[in-house]
Scaffold this motif. Structure first.
Motif, PDB file in Angstrom:
ATOM      1  N   MET B   1       0.828  -1.227   0.000  1.00 22.49           N
ATOM      2  CA  MET B   1       0.000   0.000   0.000  1.00 22.49           C
ATOM      3  C   MET B   1       0.855   1.267   0.000  1.00 22.49           C
ATOM      4  N   SER B   2       2.193   1.086  -0.196  1.00 16.26           N
ATOM      5  CA  SER B   2       3.055   2.273  -0.060  1.00 16.26           C
ATOM      6  C   SER B   2       2.751   3.305  -1.147  1.00 16.26           C
ATOM      7  N   VAL B   3       3.256   4.511  -0.922  1.00 14.91           N
ATOM      8  CA  VAL B   3       3.164   5.570  -1.934  1.00 14.91           C
ATOM      9  C   VAL B   3       4.420   5.471  -2.795  1.00 14.91           C
ATOM     10  N   LEU B   4       4.243   5.511  -4.113  1.00 10.63           N
ATOM     11  CA  LEU B   4       5.386   5.376  -5.017  1.00 10.63           C
ATOM     12  C   LEU B   4       5.720   6.734  -5.627  1.00 10.63           C
ATOM     13  N   ILE B   5       6.997   7.092  -5.602  1.00  8.07           N
ATOM     14  CA  ILE B   5       7.410   8.375  -6.190  1.00  8.07           C
ATOM     15  C   ILE B   5       8.338   8.105  -7.368  1.00  8.07           C
ATOM     16  N   PHE B   6       8.004   8.679  -8.505  1.00  9.11           N
ATOM     17  CA  PHE B   6       8.879   8.601  -9.673  1.00  9.11           C
ATOM     18  C   PHE B   6       9.953   9.672  -9.502  1.00  9.11           C
ATOM     19  N   ALA B   7      11.190   9.214  -9.276  1.00 13.09           N
ATOM     20  CA  ALA B   7      12.288  10.152  -9.037  1.00 13.09           C
ATOM     21  C   ALA B   7      13.126  10.252 -10.313  1.00 13.09           C
ATOM     22  N   GLU B   8      13.103  11.397 -10.947  1.00 15.03           N
ATOM     23  CA  GLU B   8      13.879  11.575 -12.178  1.00 15.03           C
ATOM     24  C   GLU B   8      15.369  11.620 -11.857  1.00 15.03           C
ATOM     25  N   VAL B   9      16.136  10.965 -12.722  1.00 15.24           N
ATOM     26  CA  VAL B   9      17.583  10.882 -12.519  1.00 15.24           C
ATOM     27  C   VAL B   9      18.286  11.766 -13.555  1.00 15.24           C
ATOM     28  N   ALA B  10      19.265  12.526 -13.110  1.00 20.59           N
ATOM     29  CA  ALA B  10      20.133  13.269 -14.033  1.00 20.59           C
ATOM     30  C   ALA B  10      21.543  13.201 -13.493  1.00 20.59           C
ATOM     31  N   ASP B  11      22.497  12.930 -14.357  1.00 23.10           N
ATOM     32  CA  ASP B  11      23.905  12.843 -13.961  1.00 23.10           C
ATOM     33  C   ASP B  11      24.108  11.906 -12.777  1.00 23.10           C
ATOM     34  N   GLY B  12      23.399  10.768 -12.768  1.00 26.83           N
ATOM     35  CA  GLY B  12      23.641   9.748 -11.763  1.00 26.83           C
ATOM     36  C   GLY B  12      22.964   9.954 -10.421  1.00 26.83           C
ATOM     37  N   ALA B  13      22.247  11.077 -10.270  1.00 28.48           N
ATOM     38  CA  ALA B  13      21.588  11.345  -8.989  1.00 28.48           C
ATOM     39  C   ALA B  13      20.151  11.804  -9.234  1.00 28.48           C
ATOM     40  N   ILE B  14      19.378  11.872  -8.148  1.00 30.56           N
ATOM     41  CA  ILE B  14      17.980  12.310  -8.280  1.00 30.56           C
ATOM     42  C   ILE B  14      17.934  13.817  -8.526  1.00 30.56           C
ATOM     43  N   ARG B  15      17.152  14.210  -9.507  1.00 30.51           N
ATOM     44  CA  ARG B  15      17.054  15.636  -9.853  1.00 30.51           C
ATOM     45  C   ARG B  15      16.521  16.436  -8.675  1.00 30.51           C
ATOM     46  N   LYS B  16      16.943  17.675  -8.625  1.00 30.56           N
ATOM     47  CA  LYS B  16      16.497  18.566  -7.548  1.00 30.56           C
ATOM     48  C   LYS B  16      14.967  18.683  -7.556  1.00 30.56           C
ATOM     49  N   SER B  17      14.384  18.785  -8.742  1.00 32.84           N
ATOM     50  CA  SER B  17      12.927  18.940  -8.834  1.00 32.84           C
ATOM     51  C   SER B  17      12.203  17.732  -8.256  1.00 32.84           C
ATOM     52  N   SER B  18      12.839  16.555  -8.350  1.00 33.36           N
ATOM     53  CA  SER B  18      12.194  15.348  -7.825  1.00 33.36           C
ATOM     54  C   SER B  18      12.350  15.234  -6.308  1.00 33.36           C
ATOM     55  N   GLN B  19      13.309  15.955  -5.718  1.00 32.35           N
ATOM     56  CA  GLN B  19      13.465  15.908  -4.261  1.00 32.35           C
ATOM     57  C   GLN B  19      12.195  16.399  -3.582  1.00 32.35           C
ATOM     58  N   GLU B  20      11.595  17.412  -4.182  1.00 33.99           N
ATOM     59  CA  GLU B  20      10.336  17.928  -3.647  1.00 33.99           C
ATOM     60  C   GLU B  20       9.251  16.849  -3.724  1.00 33.99           C
ATOM     61  N   ALA B  21       9.243  16.104  -4.835  1.00 34.59           N
ATOM     62  CA  ALA B  21       8.261  15.020  -5.000  1.00 34.59           C
ATOM     63  C   ALA B  21       8.489  13.919  -3.964  1.00 34.59           C
ATOM     64  N   LEU B  22       9.762  13.638  -3.658  1.00 35.19           N
ATOM     65  CA  LEU B  22      10.074  12.621  -2.636  1.00 35.19           C
ATOM     66  C   LEU B  22       9.467  13.018  -1.294  1.00 35.19           C
ATOM     67  N   TYR B  23       9.700  14.272  -0.937  1.00 36.52           N
ATOM     68  CA  TYR B  23       9.208  14.759   0.356  1.00 36.52           C
ATOM     69  C   TYR B  23       7.680  14.778   0.373  1.00 36.52           C
ATOM     70  N   TYR B  24       7.097  15.228  -0.741  1.00 38.53           N
ATOM     71  CA  TYR B  24       5.632  15.264  -0.857  1.00 38.53           C
ATOM     72  C   TYR B  24       5.071  13.848  -0.715  1.00 38.53           C
ATOM     73  N   GLY B  25       5.678  12.900  -1.425  1.00 42.85           N
ATOM     74  CA  GLY B  25       5.223  11.508  -1.380  1.00 42.85           C
ATOM     75  C   GLY B  25       5.334  10.929   0.021  1.00 42.85           C
ATOM     76  N   ALA B  26       6.442  11.271   0.719  1.00 41.85           N
ATOM     77  CA  ALA B  26       6.633  10.776   2.083  1.00 41.85           C
ATOM     78  C   ALA B  26       5.563  11.342   3.016  1.00 41.85           C
TER      79      ALA B  26
END
Lengths: 245, 320
Positions: B1-26
């Motif tokens: 039942m977890s919440v899934l976050i699509f984290a975009e990757v750029a240059d081997g790491a999670i994009r800054k814009s997706s960090q906000e999505a991670l926090y929102y998803g959490a």
């Protein structure tokens, strides 16, 4: 080449947005409706491709009878015929279902539409239609050429662009500069009156979202003016007062 | 039942814009009494992915198949659907972007999911599942109920301010079967403006209009942007005249931005331009015409000649 162009009816870009019925309905009073600006780019490119390769351009709109003026304008720009699915375009999934149903009958090589509508800005219909038809969808496409049955495109990506190619059929979400907007000429306007406009009833009725209410953004407090000769004080205000630097 | 976050990757790491999505998803996971899992697609550094834990995610699924290194909306949608099934996730969160637009549209069709786009705040779960979305290109908001079993939330930049901790996420390899049909679109080339700050992700934006009279005069715009560490943008007439590339065009039919600071120089403020910028936190307008409509939408204004004022601002930034 058979091309289907999906066109939304949206308030003109200069519309001042307001709501009625305790903020539960969009206020249509005095609003001029136009074809979605992104859809207009898609239609213009479709007409150019028809001029290049022959074939037909069909316009589809999901909407009530009041969208027919807009549909006739699309015909005047150069589409050959039109289909109106007689329904309120409730949400993206519902609209996509109607388009997919019509597209299945027509065997189109290309299904073009704008990258998003400028009312709900969802940008979903192309992807859902692609999924329903089992064909690729690409968005936002800024250049489209067809060579030997293969579409060669470039699309926007974050901070740049990507060149892609794919065999037809395809669903594409379009944006400028894919074509220049076309303005209907007098001959187009005259012939548009007699071009076929078929009205069909909705094929399915899946609605996945519903809007409860609307809100307008809070007005900005008045603008603080800084004299030009003291322009550099702006930077200090941005740092200490607005705290954005 | 977890919440899934699509984290975009750029240059081997999670994009800054997706960090906000991670926090929102959490945060959504917390509201629902469950945990948040991120999905990173394409090659990435394991330590960099584990850092997703700082934003409240407990696990990162990493789909590292080399075929996925090039962003492909059909294949990405299939991988996300597989990850959602793997996690039993009914809520999928993403940052809205040029990439996620195409991916999530596809995923919505695939999973018959209700998609809330341009979401500006955490959902209301008190009676159903409702989100606040920016509509009419920023001119209004809609409270929308997402009624399908599976829900996709595409958040607009600045929907939430992430608070970081020192936690790390566990990283698990995720290798769903890939479908050849998802790879019929071939990517044949890619160009990216190197070094420049991506406009949709930028916190600070310096934007210029026809008041600059020609592309040869953009040096002072770039000077100010460089001093601030800001991205540059322009109005539609400027990109129509080919003074600047289309991807810098901000407005109703261009890029929509919501930075912390938007400085508009020599732009009068047509309603179509305002639509693309009005969710900026602070707006500064510099224009020689005191009647320019943009002043009505601004927080700070300077009436004057951009050719005199911009160099002064650049000097003041450098003196900070």
């Amino acid at each position: 080449m058979k091309i289907l162009v999906c066109v939304t009816s949206v308030p003109d870009t200069t519309t001042k947005i307001s709501f009625t019925d305790n903020n539960t309905k969009f206020n249509k009073a005095g609003v001029t409706y136009i074809a979605g600006p992104y859809d207009d780019y898609a239609l213009s490119r479709a007409v150019e491709l028809k001029e290049q390769f022959g074939g037909t351009v069909t316009v589809i709109n999901v909407g009530e009878a009041d969208t027919e003026t807009m549909i006739r304008k699309c015909l005047a720009i150069g589409a050959d015929d039109a289909v109106r699915v007689n329904a309120v375009p409730t949400d993206a999934y519902f609209v996509a279902e109607q388009i997919a149903a019509v597209a299945k009958e027509g065997n189109y090589d290309l299904i073009l539409m704008g990258r998003e509508s400028i009312d709900y800005n969802g940008g979903q219909v192309h992807g859902i239609v692609g999924e329903m038809l089992g064909i690729p969808s690409i968005t936002p496409v800024m250049k489209l050429d067809i060579e030997n049955g293969v579409a060669k495109m470039y699309k926007e990506i974050e901070g740049g662009k990507q060149t892609v190619e794919a065999p037809l059929p395809l669903v594409l979400g379009c944006q400028e500069p894919i074509a220049d907007w076309k303005i209907p000429n007098m001959r187009g306007i005259m012939t548009a009156r007699t071009k076929p406009l078929r009205v069909v009833e909705p094929a399915a009725n899946d609605v996945l979202t519903s809007v409860d209410s609307y809100e307008l953004p809070a007005a900005r407090s008045s603008c603080r003016m800084i004299p030009a000769e003291e322009a550099e004080t702006l930077i200090m205000l941005l740092k200490t007062e607005a705290k954005v630097l | 039942m977890s919440v899934l976050i699509f984290a975009e990757v750029a240059d081997g790491a999670i994009r800054k814009s997706s960090q906000e999505a991670l926090y929102y998803g959490a945060k959504v996971a917390e509201m629902m009494g469950t945990t948040a899992t991120a999905l990173a697609i394409g090659s990435a550094n394991t330590d960099a992915l584990a850092a997703a834990g700082r934003f409240g995610v407990t696990k990162v699924l990493h789909a590292a198949d080399g075929a996925l290194n090039e962003a492909n909306s059909m294949a990405y949608a299939s991988v996300i659907a597989a990850a959602a099934a793997h996690e039993g996730a009914k809520v999928i969160v993403t940052a809205k972007s040029t990439l996620s637009d195409g991916v999530m549209a596809r995923l919505s069709g695939k999973m018959k999911a209700a998609l809330g786009a341009n979401v500006t705040d955490l959902p209301d779960l008190s009676n159903g599942f409702r989100v606040m979305s920016s509509i009419f290109t920023g001119k209004a908001f809609a409270v929308t109920e997402l009624k399908a079993d599976v829900k996709i939330i595409a958040i607009k930049k600045n929907a939430i301010v992430p608070v970081e901790t020192a936690a790390l996420a566990t990283v698990e390899a995720f290798a769903p079967a890939l479908n050849d049909a998802d790879f019929s679109v071939k990517i044949t080339g890619q160009t990216k403006a190197s070094g420049a700050i991506s406009l949709p992700e930028a916190d600070l934006v310096v934007s210029a209009g026809r008041g600059f009279k020609g592309p040869e005069n953009w040096g002072i715009v770039e000077d100010l942007a460089n001093a601030l560490g800001a991205a540059t943008a322009c109005s539609k007439p400027v990109s129509d005249l080919d003074w600047r590339p289309h991807h810098e065009h901000v407005g109703q039919t261009g890029v929509k931005v919501s930075p912390n600071l938007y400085i508009a120089c020599g732009i009068s403020g047509a309603i179509q331009h305002l639509a693309g910028v009005n969710s900026s936190k602070v707006i500064v307008v510099i224009n020689k015409d005191p009647e320019a409509p943009f002043f009505k939408a601004a927080d700070y204004g300077i009436v004057g000649d951009v050719f005199e004022i911009l160099p002064k601002l650049t000097a003041a930034v450098k003196a900070l």
